[in-house]
Design a protein around this motif. Structure first.
Motif, short mmCIF file in Angstrom:
data_model
loop_
_atom_site.label_atom_id
_atom_site.label_comp_id
_atom_site.label_asym_id
_atom_site.label_seq_id
_atom_site.Cartn_x
_atom_site.Cartn_y
_atom_site.Cartn_z
N LEU A 1 0.83 -1.21 0.00
CA LEU A 1 0.00 0.00 0.00
C LEU A 1 0.86 1.26 0.00
N ALA A 2 1.90 1.25 0.85
CA ALA A 2 2.81 2.41 0.89
C ALA A 2 3.53 2.58 -0.45
N ALA A 3 3.97 1.47 -1.04
CA ALA A 3 4.66 1.54 -2.33
C ALA A 3 3.73 2.05 -3.43
N SER A 4 2.48 1.62 -3.39
CA SER A 4 1.53 2.08 -4.41
C SER A 4 1.31 3.58 -4.30
N GLY A 5 1.20 4.08 -3.07
CA GLY A 5 1.05 5.52 -2.89
C GLY A 5 2.27 6.28 -3.39
N LEU A 6 3.46 5.72 -3.14
CA LEU A 6 4.69 6.36 -3.60
C LEU A 6 4.77 6.38 -5.12
N PHE A 7 4.42 5.27 -5.76
CA PHE A 7 4.46 5.21 -7.22
C PHE A 7 3.43 6.14 -7.84
N LEU A 8 2.26 6.23 -7.26
CA LEU A 8 1.25 7.16 -7.77
C LEU A 8 1.74 8.60 -7.63
N LEU A 9 2.41 8.91 -6.53
CA LEU A 9 2.96 10.24 -6.34
C LEU A 9 4.02 10.54 -7.39
N PHE A 10 4.90 9.58 -7.65
CA PHE A 10 5.91 9.76 -8.69
C PHE A 10 5.26 10.00 -10.04
N GLY A 11 4.19 9.26 -10.34
CA GLY A 11 3.50 9.42 -11.61
C GLY A 11 2.94 10.83 -11.78
N VAL A 12 2.34 11.35 -10.72
CA VAL A 12 1.78 12.70 -10.78
C VAL A 12 2.89 13.74 -10.96
#
Length: 293
Positions: A261-272
């Motif tokens: 879950l933490a990694a998914s949030g980090l990857f989504l942040l990188f994408g934005v």
């Protein structure tokens, strides 16, 4: 003054790239198969040698991935590499979010990964110390302990459950390449030690094509390749050290669901962030944003 502002902007961009690559590795590798392989090997062999072999493999992988990403901006404009990186991180983030939602709380998932890592290590040891038997197709080695316990499928990935097929030119080439690879491994085992080589090979094979490798390529394509390589190397050093020193204990305490879950949030942040930077790099004066009539 303008020159000083440019230097500050470059330093901030480098720090951001360093932090992104470091954070990506930390959240991607903790609890991963390569993390568990290093932890298991460290319980069986000297920790320093296991760390050296696994870390050397990850350094090589980081440099190769960063160089692959560095080649992309030479083929297509940087704004499009940033856009591709943004899409990639957004897709990875959404996929990891879905995986996390389907996972159960606790460490059941990491125990499955631990079992797979142990099977990979046992299969590798059986193939190189003569304590295994060939499968019917003659291409895989199954540890004798696994055959006695009836765990053949976990170690041998058979291409077909039927009768063995006649050898083809492609299979003969594969066997030739395999023999050369085996000779090279024996040479480096004699030169560097079998434990070092085993840690290197298992880590390299486990990391090849992994999500962290693809993410490193995307980061290097969008940011400074040297900074990204440095950030990934530092991240791998921290994860490998943690795995070697207390990976087994850590694997019983962390929840893969929460880490994912933490990694998914980090990857989504990188994408934005990368999508925002890609939009900023578009010059409206030189780019035709209006469709043709």
């Amino acid at each position: 003054m303008a020159q000083d502002a440019g230097v500050i902007a470059v330093d901030e961009g480098a720090l951001h790239a360093l932090w992104r690559s470091f954070a990506m590795i930390i959240f991607s590798e903790i609890g991963d198969k390569t993390f568990l392989i290093a932890a298991i090997l460290a319980m069986r062999h000297p920790r320093l040698i296991v760390f050296a072999g696994a870390f050397a493999s990850l350094v090589v992988m980081s440099i190769l991935s960063a160089e692959l990403g560095h080649l992309l901006p030479t083929l297509i404009p940087r704004k499009w590499t940033q856009t591709c990186a943004a899409v990639l991180f957004l897709v990875f983030g959404v996929k990891m979010l879905q995986e996390a939602r389907e996972m159960k709380a606790g460490n059941e998932k990491i125990q499955e990964e631990m079992k797979e890592a142990e099977e990979d290590i046992e299969g590798d040891e059986a193939a190189h110390d003569g304590t295994g038997a060939l499968t019917p197709d003659g291409e895989d080695v199954v540890p004798l302990e696994a055959m006695e316990a009836g765990r053949v499928d976990g170690h041998a990935r058979r291409r077909s459950s039927g009768a063995a097929r006649p050898a083809s030119p492609r299979s003969s080439v594969q066997k030739s390449v395999k023999s050369y690879a085996e000779a090279a491994r024996n040479f480096f085992s004699y030169l560097l030690g079998p434990v070092f080589v085993q840690a290197f090979v298992l880590t390299f094979l486990g990391e090849w094509g992994d999500r962290s490798q693809i993410s490193t390529i995307a980061l290097a394509a969008a940011d400074n390749v040297y900074v990204v390589a440095l950030g990934t190397v530092i991240g791998h050093s921290c994860c490998t050290a943690l795995a070697v020193l207390g990976g087994r204990y850590v694997s019983t305490k962390i929840s893969v669901k929460h880490v994912t879950l933490a990694a998914s949030g980090l990857f989504l942040l990188f994408g934005v962030v990368y999508l925002y930077e890609a939009l900023l790099s578009i010059d409206p004066e030189t780019t035709d944003l209006h469709p043709l009539p």
